[in-house]
Motif scaffolding. Sequence first.
Motif, PDB file in Angstrom:
ATOM      1  N   ILE A 244     -17.756  72.806 -57.731  1.00  0.00           N
ATOM      2  CA  ILE A 244     -17.365  71.440 -58.075  1.00  0.00           C
ATOM      3  C   ILE A 244     -15.897  71.212 -57.721  1.00  0.00           C
ATOM      4  O   ILE A 244     -15.559  70.427 -56.848  1.00  0.00           O
ATOM      5  CB  ILE A 244     -17.607  71.154 -59.578  1.00  0.00           C
ATOM      6  N   SER A 245     -15.002  71.915 -58.415  1.00  0.00           N
ATOM      7  CA  SER A 245     -13.562  71.669 -58.249  1.00  0.00           C
ATOM      8  C   SER A 245     -12.969  72.363 -57.040  1.00  0.00           C
ATOM      9  O   SER A 245     -11.776  72.200 -56.779  1.00  0.00           O
ATOM     10  CB  SER A 245     -12.810  72.095 -59.516  1.00  0.00           C
ATOM     11  N   GLY A 246     -13.770  73.099 -56.304  1.00  0.00           N
ATOM     12  CA  GLY A 246     -13.286  73.677 -55.069  1.00  0.00           C
ATOM     13  C   GLY A 246     -13.477  72.780 -53.867  1.00  0.00           C
ATOM     14  O   GLY A 246     -13.092  73.135 -52.745  1.00  0.00           O
ATOM     15  N   ARG A 247     -14.085  71.596 -54.069  1.00  0.00           N
ATOM     16  CA  ARG A 247     -14.201  70.619 -52.988  1.00  0.00           C
ATOM     17  C   ARG A 247     -12.817  70.046 -52.658  1.00  0.00           C
ATOM     18  O   ARG A 247     -11.926  70.034 -53.520  1.00  0.00           O
ATOM     19  CB  ARG A 247     -15.156  69.500 -53.399  1.00  0.00           C
ATOM     20  N   PRO A 248     -12.597  69.566 -51.433  1.00  0.00           N
ATOM     21  CA  PRO A 248     -11.231  69.297 -50.969  1.00  0.00           C
ATOM     22  C   PRO A 248     -10.353  68.451 -51.873  1.00  0.00           C
ATOM     23  O   PRO A 248      -9.284  68.896 -52.312  1.00  0.00           O
ATOM     24  CB  PRO A 248     -11.468  68.626 -49.605  1.00  0.00           C
ATOM     25  N   SER A 249     -10.736  67.213 -52.172  1.00  0.00           N
ATOM     26  CA  SER A 249      -9.833  66.358 -52.944  1.00  0.00           C
ATOM     27  C   SER A 249      -9.686  66.849 -54.379  1.00  0.00           C
ATOM     28  O   SER A 249      -8.614  66.723 -54.991  1.00  0.00           O
ATOM     29  CB  SER A 249     -10.328  64.908 -52.939  1.00  0.00           C
ATOM     30  N   LYS A 250     -10.741  67.432 -54.917  1.00  0.00           N
ATOM     31  CA  LYS A 250     -10.667  67.958 -56.285  1.00  0.00           C
ATOM     32  C   LYS A 250      -9.758  69.174 -56.344  1.00  0.00           C
ATOM     33  O   LYS A 250      -9.019  69.371 -57.327  1.00  0.00           O
ATOM     34  CB  LYS A 250     -12.075  68.289 -56.780  1.00  0.00           C
ATOM     35  N   ALA A 251      -9.795  70.006 -55.293  1.00  0.00           N
ATOM     36  CA  ALA A 251      -8.914  71.175 -55.242  1.00  0.00           C
ATOM     37  C   ALA A 251      -7.450  70.754 -55.118  1.00  0.00           C
ATOM     38  O   ALA A 251      -6.565  71.367 -55.722  1.00  0.00           O
ATOM     39  CB  ALA A 251      -9.312  72.080 -54.078  1.00  0.00           C
ATOM     40  N   VAL A 252      -7.188  69.712 -54.367  1.00  0.00           N
ATOM     41  CA  VAL A 252      -5.816  69.210 -54.252  1.00  0.00           C
ATOM     42  C   VAL A 252      -5.325  68.721 -55.614  1.00  0.00           C
ATOM     43  O   VAL A 252      -4.194  69.014 -56.041  1.00  0.00           O
ATOM     44  CB  VAL A 252      -5.742  68.088 -53.198  1.00  0.00           C
ATOM     45  N   ALA A 253      -6.178  67.979 -56.323  1.00  0.00           N
ATOM     46  CA  ALA A 253      -5.793  67.490 -57.647  1.00  0.00           C
ATOM     47  C   ALA A 253      -5.572  68.651 -58.612  1.00  0.00           C
ATOM     48  O   ALA A 253      -4.651  68.621 -59.437  1.00  0.00           O
ATOM     49  CB  ALA A 253      -6.874  66.549 -58.191  1.00  0.00           C
ATOM     50  N   LEU A 254      -6.406  69.675 -58.498  1.00  0.00           N
ATOM     51  CA  LEU A 254      -6.247  70.844 -59.367  1.00  0.00           C
ATOM     52  C   LEU A 254      -4.911  71.529 -59.111  1.00  0.00           C
ATOM     53  O   LEU A 254      -4.211  71.927 -60.063  1.00  0.00           O
ATOM     54  CB  LEU A 254      -7.400  71.820 -59.140  1.00  0.00           C
ATOM     55  N   GLU A 255      -4.521  71.670 -57.844  1.00  0.00           N
ATOM     56  CA  GLU A 255      -3.226  72.305 -57.576  1.00  0.00           C
ATOM     57  C   GLU A 255      -2.081  71.454 -58.117  1.00  0.00           C
ATOM     58  O   GLU A 255      -1.088  72.001 -58.625  1.00  0.00           O
ATOM     59  CB  GLU A 255      -3.037  72.564 -56.082  1.00  0.00           C
ATOM     60  N   ARG A 256      -2.195  70.151 -58.030  1.00  0.00           N
ATOM     61  CA  ARG A 256      -1.159  69.298 -58.614  1.00  0.00           C
ATOM     62  C   ARG A 256      -1.065  69.520 -60.122  1.00  0.00           C
ATOM     63  O   ARG A 256       0.023  69.575 -60.695  1.00  0.00           O
ATOM     64  CB  ARG A 256      -1.460  67.829 -58.309  1.00  0.00           C
ATOM     65  N   LEU A 257      -2.223  69.673 -60.765  1.00  0.00           N
ATOM     66  CA  LEU A 257      -2.228  69.936 -62.203  1.00  0.00           C
ATOM     67  C   LEU A 257      -1.566  71.278 -62.504  1.00  0.00           C
ATOM     68  O   LEU A 257      -0.741  71.379 -63.431  1.00  0.00           O
ATOM     69  CB  LEU A 257      -3.661  69.924 -62.730  1.00  0.00           C
ATOM     70  N   ILE A 258      -1.931  72.313 -61.758  1.00  0.00           N
ATOM     71  CA  ILE A 258      -1.331  73.630 -61.968  1.00  0.00           C
ATOM     72  C   ILE A 258       0.183  73.541 -61.848  1.00  0.00           C
ATOM     73  O   ILE A 258       0.930  74.082 -62.672  1.00  0.00           O
ATOM     74  CB  ILE A 258      -1.908  74.652 -60.974  1.00  0.00           C
ATOM     75  N   ASP A 259       0.654  72.844 -60.830  1.00  0.00           N
ATOM     76  CA  ASP A 259       2.093  72.713 -60.617  1.00  0.00           C
ATOM     77  C   ASP A 259       2.759  71.988 -61.787  1.00  0.00           C
ATOM     78  O   ASP A 259       3.838  72.373 -62.234  1.00  0.00           O
ATOM     79  CB  ASP A 259       2.336  71.967 -59.303  1.00  0.00           C
ATOM     80  N   ARG A 260       2.102  70.963 -62.307  1.00  0.00           N
ATOM     81  CA  ARG A 260       2.656  70.231 -63.455  1.00  0.00           C
ATOM     82  C   ARG A 260       2.696  71.105 -64.702  1.00  0.00           C
ATOM     83  O   ARG A 260       3.682  71.093 -65.449  1.00  0.00           O
ATOM     84  CB  ARG A 260       1.827  68.966 -63.719  1.00  0.00           C
ATOM     85  N   VAL A 261       1.610  71.838 -64.938  1.00  0.00           N
ATOM     86  CA  VAL A 261       1.553  72.678 -66.139  1.00  0.00           C
ATOM     87  C   VAL A 261       2.606  73.779 -66.059  1.00  0.00           C
ATOM     88  O   VAL A 261       3.288  74.082 -67.046  1.00  0.00           O
ATOM     89  CB  VAL A 261       0.137  73.255 -66.318  1.00  0.00           C
ATOM     90  N   LYS A 262       2.757  74.371 -64.890  1.00  0.00           N
ATOM     91  CA  LYS A 262       3.778  75.408 -64.710  1.00  0.00           C
ATOM     92  C   LYS A 262       5.178  74.887 -65.005  1.00  0.00           C
ATOM     93  O   LYS A 262       6.041  75.632 -65.486  1.00  0.00           O
ATOM     94  CB  LYS A 262       3.740  75.940 -63.277  1.00  0.00           C
ATOM     95  N   SER A 263       5.422  73.613 -64.713  1.00  0.00           N
ATOM     96  CA  SER A 263       6.764  73.050 -64.870  1.00  0.00           C
ATOM     97  C   SER A 263       7.103  72.700 -66.317  1.00  0.00           C
ATOM     98  O   SER A 263       8.259  72.382 -66.619  1.00  0.00           O
ATOM     99  CB  SER A 263       6.910  71.789 -64.006  1.00  0.00           C
ATOM    100  N   MET A 264       6.137  72.752 -67.208  1.00  0.00           N
ATOM    101  CA  MET A 264       6.394  72.422 -68.612  1.00  0.00           C
ATOM    102  C   MET A 264       7.235  73.515 -69.251  1.00  0.00           C
ATOM    103  O   MET A 264       6.892  74.700 -69.181  1.00  0.00           O
ATOM    104  CB  MET A 264       5.078  72.231 -69.366  1.00  0.00           C
ATOM    105  N   ASP A 265       8.307  73.125 -69.886  1.00  0.00           N
ATOM    106  CA  ASP A 265       9.274  74.072 -70.432  1.00  0.00           C
ATOM    107  C   ASP A 265       8.623  75.010 -71.447  1.00  0.00           C
ATOM    108  O   ASP A 265       8.042  74.561 -72.439  1.00  0.00           O
ATOM    109  CB  ASP A 265      10.417  73.310 -71.091  1.00  0.00           C
ATOM    110  N   GLY A 266       8.704  76.309 -71.177  1.00  0.00           N
ATOM    111  CA  GLY A 266       8.192  77.287 -72.116  1.00  0.00           C
ATOM    112  C   GLY A 266       6.688  77.464 -72.098  1.00  0.00           C
ATOM    113  O   GLY A 266       6.134  78.084 -73.009  1.00  0.00           O
TER     114      GLY A 266
END
Length: 329
Positions: A244-266
């Motif tokens: 499901i989430s490995g499809r192209p646009s969904k995978a791009v959105a998932l990486e954006r989410l990962i990047d946002r979560v990583k940037s949260m302080d602490g």
Amino acid sequence: MDFPAFPDTGHPITWPDGHRAAASFTFDVDAESCTIAHNPQSTRRMSLMTHQSYGPKVAVPRLLQILHRQDIRATFFIPGFTAECYPDVVRRIADGGHEIAHHGYLHEPMQGIDSATEARYLDRGLDALAKAAGVRPTGYRAPWWELNWHSATLLADRGFLYDSSLLDGDAPYRFSVAEGDPRDLVEIPVDWALDDWEQYAFYPGVTGSGVIESPAKVLEMWTLEAEAHHAAGSCFVLTNHPFISGRPSKAVALERLIDRVKSMDGMWVTTMEEIAQHTRDSVQQIHTHARISVPEFPDTGATFTPAQVRQQELTTAGPAMSGRTGVGV
């Protein structure tokens, strides 16, 4: 005006190394198994089988690239049948430094099965993962998140550290496997709002409403969930399925989410196993779950056994229980 989130006071936890919250990205590599368990005749549907095989064939390699680029480790819950069909994929996941956890053998329906049958599913899944990648998982997620009241004892018998199938918390906690049993497991709760199945899954005659959500909408929803968990000091657990989430646009959105979560302080972004081990090492409360009995509905009414919580001294010897008992949440 910003409104601060309130923590899960029923399951207090302090995170290591100054972290203020935790997050884990998890993937259920169901492949063909979930559709076969739903209907064995689905193997006759060539297009459906290719829809499911997209996960291990195309999506997992893509997701592993994303995780490598983002420099995080994830947890992959893998049915034994998937491991037998795609052992090279399982080995590639393990070689990438990711955790491999148990997800049944053939993604079997779990509701109402007896202990002996469930034990066979567990053992067959363990054997398949051992043969595919030489791993002995410490974590378990029941197919369809359907844990039975006897499941925890079976998991403890096999040396599991944690389960991730229950939905009664925002933070991990420890729970007693059975009345009178001194052992406990760590529970890392899940949430249907944090599962891609409810957002994207659709196949005619198999699942879904036919409405496949926009990844932009899903990214917004999951970002809000992550921000709230971060503010509350709890544990954000996202469940994705590669097909499901490995499809192209969904995978791009998932990486954006990962990047946002990583940037949260602490925010501590790590595997479920590391979260579970920290919980085992640092949390003293041992919970039970409320039980409801309805002997003959509706004539005899129902009985309610409330949940309990006890305190345990933390030791290096493992999960042996001691301490006082009291009513809890």
